[in-house]
Design an enzyme around this catalytic site. Structure first.
Site, PDB file in Angstrom:
ATOM      1  N   HIS A  31      -1.889  65.470  63.920  1.00 18.88           N
ATOM      2  CA  HIS A  31      -2.430  66.767  64.127  1.00 18.88           C
ATOM      3  C   HIS A  31      -3.171  66.959  65.479  1.00 18.88           C
ATOM      4  O   HIS A  31      -4.231  67.319  65.471  1.00 18.88           O
ATOM      5  CB  HIS A  31      -3.259  67.174  62.891  1.00 18.88           C
ATOM      6  CG  HIS A  31      -2.600  67.271  61.770  1.00 18.88           C
ATOM      7  ND1 HIS A  31      -2.313  65.910  61.117  1.00 18.88           N
ATOM      8  CD2 HIS A  31      -2.050  68.388  61.044  1.00 18.88           C
ATOM      9  CE1 HIS A  31      -1.893  66.485  59.629  1.00 18.88           C
ATOM     10  NE2 HIS A  31      -1.524  67.717  59.871  1.00 18.88           N
ATOM     11  N   ASP A 149     -10.770  76.901  60.102  1.00 22.61           N
ATOM     12  CA  ASP A 149     -10.895  78.109  59.581  1.00 22.61           C
ATOM     13  C   ASP A 149      -9.991  78.418  58.416  1.00 22.61           C
ATOM     14  O   ASP A 149     -10.479  79.293  57.386  1.00 22.61           O
ATOM     15  CB  ASP A 149     -10.671  79.259  60.766  1.00 22.61           C
ATOM     16  CG  ASP A 149      -9.480  78.965  61.540  1.00 22.61           C
ATOM     17  OD1 ASP A 149      -8.749  77.849  61.288  1.00 22.61           O
ATOM     18  OD2 ASP A 149      -8.969  79.917  62.290  1.00 22.61           O
ATOM     19  N   ASN A 179      -9.599  78.468  65.257  1.00 24.53           N
ATOM     20  CA  ASN A 179      -8.508  78.394  65.949  1.00 24.53           C
ATOM     21  C   ASN A 179      -7.093  79.372  65.524  1.00 24.53           C
ATOM     22  O   ASN A 179      -6.175  79.450  66.242  1.00 24.53           O
ATOM     23  CB  ASN A 179      -8.011  76.990  66.313  1.00 24.53           C
ATOM     24  CG  ASN A 179      -7.329  76.588  64.927  1.00 24.53           C
ATOM     25  OD1 ASN A 179      -7.083  77.097  64.104  1.00 24.53           O
ATOM     26  ND2 ASN A 179      -7.253  75.164  65.066  1.00 24.53           N
ATOM     27  N   LEU A 181      -4.833  79.820  63.746  1.00 21.60           N
ATOM     28  CA  LEU A 181      -3.633  79.324  63.223  1.00 21.60           C
ATOM     29  C   LEU A 181      -3.796  78.394  62.043  1.00 21.60           C
ATOM     30  O   LEU A 181      -4.465  77.608  62.254  1.00 21.60           O
ATOM     31  CB  LEU A 181      -2.828  78.999  64.325  1.00 21.60           C
ATOM     32  CG  LEU A 181      -2.359  79.982  65.201  1.00 21.60           C
ATOM     33  CD1 LEU A 181      -1.547  79.501  66.408  1.00 21.60           C
ATOM     34  CD2 LEU A 181      -1.429  81.246  64.682  1.00 21.60           C
ATOM     35  N   LYS A 241      -5.904  76.702  69.244  1.00 19.76           N
ATOM     36  CA  LYS A 241      -5.210  75.629  68.759  1.00 19.76           C
ATOM     37  C   LYS A 241      -4.259  75.195  69.687  1.00 19.76           C
ATOM     38  O   LYS A 241      -3.761  75.931  70.529  1.00 19.76           O
ATOM     39  CB  LYS A 241      -4.420  75.843  67.647  1.00 19.76           C
ATOM     40  CG  LYS A 241      -3.935  74.770  66.710  1.00 19.76           C
ATOM     41  CD  LYS A 241      -3.513  75.257  65.340  1.00 19.76           C
ATOM     42  CE  LYS A 241      -2.893  74.274  64.244  1.00 19.76           C
ATOM     43  NZ  LYS A 241      -2.564  74.799  63.057  1.00 19.76           N
ATOM     44  N   HIS A 255       1.811  73.087  64.366  1.00 20.12           N
ATOM     45  CA  HIS A 255       0.703  72.152  63.482  1.00 20.12           C
ATOM     46  C   HIS A 255       1.392  70.953  62.897  1.00 20.12           C
ATOM     47  O   HIS A 255       2.549  71.019  62.641  1.00 20.12           O
ATOM     48  CB  HIS A 255       0.539  73.416  62.147  1.00 20.12           C
ATOM     49  CG  HIS A 255      -0.401  72.578  61.148  1.00 20.12           C
ATOM     50  ND1 HIS A 255      -1.770  72.977  61.418  1.00 20.12           N
ATOM     51  CD2 HIS A 255      -0.319  71.822  60.282  1.00 20.12           C
ATOM     52  CE1 HIS A 255      -2.367  72.075  60.276  1.00 20.12           C
ATOM     53  NE2 HIS A 255      -1.446  71.584  59.477  1.00 20.12           N
ATOM     54  N   GLU A 358     -18.719  73.162  39.767  1.00 16.35           N
ATOM     55  CA  GLU A 358     -18.357  71.746  39.533  1.00 16.35           C
ATOM     56  C   GLU A 358     -18.062  71.051  40.606  1.00 16.35           C
ATOM     57  O   GLU A 358     -18.083  69.921  40.758  1.00 16.35           O
ATOM     58  CB  GLU A 358     -17.446  71.785  38.400  1.00 16.35           C
ATOM     59  CG  GLU A 358     -18.114  72.323  37.019  1.00 16.35           C
ATOM     60  CD  GLU A 358     -17.975  73.649  36.633  1.00 16.35           C
ATOM     61  OE1 GLU A 358     -17.472  74.399  37.694  1.00 16.35           O
ATOM     62  OE2 GLU A 358     -18.429  74.045  35.643  1.00 16.35           O
ATOM     63  N   HIS A 407     -19.371  66.810  24.950  1.00 17.53           N
ATOM     64  CA  HIS A 407     -18.392  67.988  24.230  1.00 17.53           C
ATOM     65  C   HIS A 407     -17.058  67.509  24.227  1.00 17.53           C
ATOM     66  O   HIS A 407     -15.998  68.576  24.663  1.00 17.53           O
ATOM     67  CB  HIS A 407     -18.749  69.520  24.814  1.00 17.53           C
ATOM     68  CG  HIS A 407     -20.033  69.833  24.416  1.00 17.53           C
ATOM     69  ND1 HIS A 407     -20.986  68.971  25.123  1.00 17.53           N
ATOM     70  CD2 HIS A 407     -20.644  70.657  23.737  1.00 17.53           C
ATOM     71  CE1 HIS A 407     -22.249  69.545  24.616  1.00 17.53           C
ATOM     72  NE2 HIS A 407     -21.933  70.699  23.647  1.00 17.53           N
ATOM     73  N   ASP A 415     -16.610  76.009  19.340  1.00 17.31           N
ATOM     74  CA  ASP A 415     -16.264  76.780  20.542  1.00 17.31           C
ATOM     75  C   ASP A 415     -14.822  76.843  21.123  1.00 17.31           C
ATOM     76  O   ASP A 415     -14.545  77.688  21.900  1.00 17.31           O
ATOM     77  CB  ASP A 415     -17.127  75.896  21.559  1.00 17.31           C
ATOM     78  CG  ASP A 415     -18.519  76.456  21.681  1.00 17.31           C
ATOM     79  OD1 ASP A 415     -18.557  77.442  21.363  1.00 17.31           O
ATOM     80  OD2 ASP A 415     -19.484  75.679  21.932  1.00 17.31           O
TER      81      ASP A 415
END
Lengths: 611, 611
Positions: A31, A149, A179, A181, A241, A255, A358, A407, A415
């Site tokens: 990349h 991003d 960038n 893209l 990019k 990419h 979590e 549990h 439950d």
């Protein structure tokens, strides 16, 4: 800053680009364009702000630099070369078999804290490291996280934003490489830096918007980040990019692939350079904080008493925390269910509340263990499925994590299925190098909690909601990879293999069978992985086997047992009892019966096998 | 609104509280206090704004009401009683064995779209339903989602906020019940409504802050939400947990348990009532949009051609979409890798870009299938682990989902372990009622894609990155639960069981073995679950077996094979070849060899078995 600084940074940025192009070209993959966008950001950071001793990666005072956008690995490795940590020759082994310069960074390299490459994980892990710095190490190191991003779309990033602000982590800086893209096209927000800034501000962060290719602006942004108290800073940098090479700069479709004409690109970037970055070293002489400890006094339970293994987990963890200052507990807002609240009460300064997040919870644990602390992480076992990608990546990070899921199974009762873990054994078995433990009584749980603190890799303990009889004395030992033959006789014609809640059903079944003249052996496979192959092979030679588990039939105890003697010369007949229909609500005993995994079902299956 | 309206709503709210207390008391468990906080919000919504025909839950024009805070199930069921959908007698079966009123709501009740109870899922699913309304059904129904404040800590909620705004879902309203208290204590933001509002606004939502117990303010908020164009609305309501009963109102420690003195509480709430809500019905006569279709022309590939199964997936999905207007494709910003881009190109109006937000991606699929559309969801198989909790819950929702994971196993090559799914077979096998398919060639893939569109429950297809030889003709059939014996002879002394990428290695191994005078049978287990027990049993009777998979040893093909003849009278010796060490980067063939799952390793294992 002097004109010389700015000039050097621009040159360094170009060198990082050139080396990203070169290494990707040598690998015929990688990349480079995602590396080129962030090269100036990293050049200035490494040259002026980062405090890191590349000769002593274990130095507790070192800063931490995490590439949350792990696909920018060419940039990571180009930086390491510029810092003198690796040679140019090694740089060109990128992505080749046997190289420690993998497609995405892993801690095979001593200067890499954690594996990244699944987006949206580096920042949450950075929050964990920063939290360790503030609360546990009590050292002044900073955590710098380079984010993409595109990964801002991952919810885990916003868990990280929330927690970093909540815990006031002013030692954390997120550098967002906007960038524009992604892999297939433009992100949702393109170059709208404000859209990121207003989100980050709403979550309580200080933000700075800059041109990510203007080294002066970059320099000022880092200086400003250092000056901010009580809140983390996000530097939101507009970048291109593939910056610097017209064939790919700000172009869609470039990419994740090497440049078509690397030689021309290198020429366009001004040719290869061999500048050396003299990365600053930590300056103070501080040592990590040490928490006071006393002797280990594991809880013990009387034979025959009724105690939930989840309660024993909490009791044992609190005791372990008293004896070991490195132990930390993290919970997902259910500490009164998992009983990690026992640790919280005893050692509030080492308890981290992760609220109902979590992914951030697991990431915090990964980050905390980066700094040598020993985190125990707990929530309902069912909700660990929320963080499975983090567990998967933690194994690639070679992280040592102790995880407890409470549990489990239909035995939780009323439950209903949303709260019943029925896939957790499969999930944790299918993690490289993992240990999977499933205790059936309080004393066994306590001993196994102690054991988990020193295990390498990912260890998982499954606990039970309801109280069960204590069947082992407090001095019994439970080695990982072992089992216990809890019922046996020379006349035994059938073996029942169980663990946790079903071990008690198996014992009751053995009583029923004995009354009917059928002698049964019962094996407690508390170590589901690694499993006790020797004992199981021995049993397999003696007759048929019933396995019984409060779990779906796939990937759990039953299949682990089958795998144990897959390549043995002869196999016994095995009946696998497991949960095969979607459960509903009901009393625990009703649900065990409805699922066909209670004592009656076991006795029936055993009789059918022998008769 | 009239004085009468307000009075009726207040009474209705009290009735919903009383019935929540009563049902939880009858069950001796449940979450009455979490229901009481939201009772007024639901009373006004159901009485004035909801458009829902309880006699025709399948009516496409119905609104959708999703309780993202699924633990408020007593409130759900109390509403259903007030709406005349269930009797008081049934209300009191709450949480009892066999009742459809489970601890958390499930679609066993026809008026419940999806199971909730794992927090942070209802809103993302609601986004999917709202998206279906806008883009596919093109109907005016609205989606109302009751959210808890604790679950705002889940990153998946912010994925939902992001997507709802991005897609301009003004038919979606989130009602956030800010009762301040979680399970163990106060949330991060307590009653700071602004903290939620500024986050939601930053993500592009319209927000309204109200007193959630003031029916006038509630009424005005819903009216305002209806008036907002082009963006979703969040109603942020300050409420009190346990509202109306002093013993529990705004008290910590009262979560998830029945009231100590239900009779006194009912008296304090003004006693039992039997008001009937006349929920408004959809008023228009619109029908769901129907997309134009043509004949099915599945792609076919020439025998011997090299085609990646991921490419065949995309080709077949595009073809299926041309023939069936109900087919929708969703991808996580990797459509040029999974090849769902073929569908996107052919049917852009039925393609949903989920960006890098795998939880929202799965949730969107669940929401879209609620409305009868047939979603195919794809990303790298490794990143499906990000959404495992959503898959787990989708099974409880009885959702029909077709999911495709590409880039499985070490055979992806240079990108390294973060991008290699090595646990996906285990993960998807351990889902109730799931189907797990793993094709090895283009024609098989195309047929199986067609099949998946009509399967019940969760179906998963694993595809391969690299091109592999086409070995089946285009007219071959591949039933679920079947297998293909692709190499056989009367002299065969060993059976190799493989699927996907390893099937080709197995064929090469069989050639090698044949050259060495060892006849081998090769079985293509393209249906990993359900597996072809009959064929495997037949093979097992004939001699030893080698299983080979590009997956960890746990929970995958090998264990599925073992389980197939677990209870057979006799077993052959089975050698399980799988990935047993953490892989790095390298060429696909190098990594298959390093993992010991290539043709050479298979031939060696087979020879050792036959002696």
């Amino acid at each position: 800053m002097t004109a010389t600084d700015a000039e050097r940074w621009r040159e360094l940025g170009q060198q990082l680009r050139v080396d990203s192009v070169r290494s990707s070209a040598a690998a015929s993959s990688g990349h480079p364009t995602s590396s080129m966008s962030a090269a100036d950001l990293i050049a200035v950071l490494a040259d002026r702000y980062l405090r890191y001793d590349f000769d002593r990666p274990e130095d507790p005072r070192n800063d931490h630099l995490i590439f949350s956008k792990g696909h920018a690995s060419p940039l990571v490795y180009s930086l390491f070369k510029a810092a003198g940590a690796i040679t140019d020759e090694e740089l060109l082994t990128f992505r080749k078999l046997g190289s420690r310069l993998e497609g995405h960074p892993t801690p095979l390299l001593p200067w890499v804290d954690v594996a990244t490459g699944s987006l949206g994980q580096g920042l949450p892990i950075g929050v964990g490291v920063a939290l360790a710095g503030k609360r546990f190490d009590q050292l002044d190191y900073r955590v710098w996280v380079l984010c993409g991003d595109s990964e801002m779309a991952e919810g885990s990033m916003w868990e990280a934003f929330e927690h970093a602000a909540f815990y006031g982590l002013d030692n954390l800086t997120a550098i967002i490489d906007v960038n524009r893209l992604g892999q297939t096209g433009e992100t949702m927000h393109g170059w709208d830096l404000d859209s990121y800034a207003k989100r980050a501000q709403a979550f309580g962060w200080h933000t700075i918007e800059i041109d990510g290719h203007d080294v002066d602006e970059i320099d000022e942004a880092y200086a400003e980040a250092l000056s901010i108290d009580a809140k983390p800073t996000a530097i939101i940098a507009k970048t291109k990019k593939g910056k610097g090479v017209a064939a790919v700069e700000d172009k869609n479709g470039a990419h994740g692939k090497p440049l078509d004409d690397p030689e021309a690109a290198i020429a366009e970037l001004g040719g290869a350079r061999n500048l050396r970055i003299d990365v600053g070293k930590p300056e103070d002489n501080a040592e990590p904080h040490v928490f006071e400890t006393g002797p280990l006094e594991l809880p013990t339970y009387e034979l025959g008493a009724e105690v939930a293994t989840r309660k024993a987990y909490g009791d044992a963890l609190a005791a372990l925390g008293a004896a070991r200052g490195d132990i930390v507990a993290i919970d997902g807002e259910v500490s009164n269910s998992t009983f990690s609240e026992e640790f919280k009460k005893a050692h509030p300064e080492r308890f981290v509340e992760s609220y109902i997040a979590e992914q951030q919870m697991l990431a915090a644990a990964v980050g905390i263990q980066v700094r040598g602390w020993t985190p125990f992480t707990s929530t309902f076992a069912a909700f660990l499925s929320r963080a499975y990608d983090f567990v998967r990546m933690a194994a690639i990070s070679r992280a040592d994590l102790a995880i407890c899921g409470s549990h489990a199974g239909v035995s939780i009762g009323e439950d209903g299925p949303s709260q019943m873990a029925l896939e957790d054994l499969a999930m944790f078995r299918a993690v490289h190098g993992s240990t999977v433990l499933y205790p059936c009584d309080g004393n066994q749980t306590a001993k196994l909690v102690e054991t988990m603190a020193d295990l390498d890799g990912i260890s998982y303990m499954r606990t039970t909601r309801g109280a069960t009889a204590v069947i082992y004395g407090p001095d019994e030992e439970f080695p990982v990879g072992g089992s216990k033959v809890v019922r046996s006789s020379d006349e035994a014609v059938v073996t029942i293999v169980a663990a946790g809640i079903t071990l008690h059903e198996a014992l009751a079944a053995a009583d029923t069978l004995a009354a009917d003249g059928v002698a049964a052996r019962v094996i407690d496979c508390y170590s589901v992985k690694p499993i006790d192959e020797e004992t199981l092979l021995g049993a397999a030679a003696l007759g048929p086997i019933v396995t019984v588990e409060d779990h779906w039939p796939e990937g759990g105890l039953g299949e682990a047992v089958l795998a144990a003697f897959a390549d043995a010369p002869e196999h016994p007949k095995v009946t696998m009892l497991a949960v095969r229909e979607m459960p509903g609500s009901g009393k625990p005993a009703e649900l065990l019966a409805a699922a066909g995994i209670d004592a009656d079902a076991i006795a029936k299956a055993a009789k059918e096998l022998v008769g």
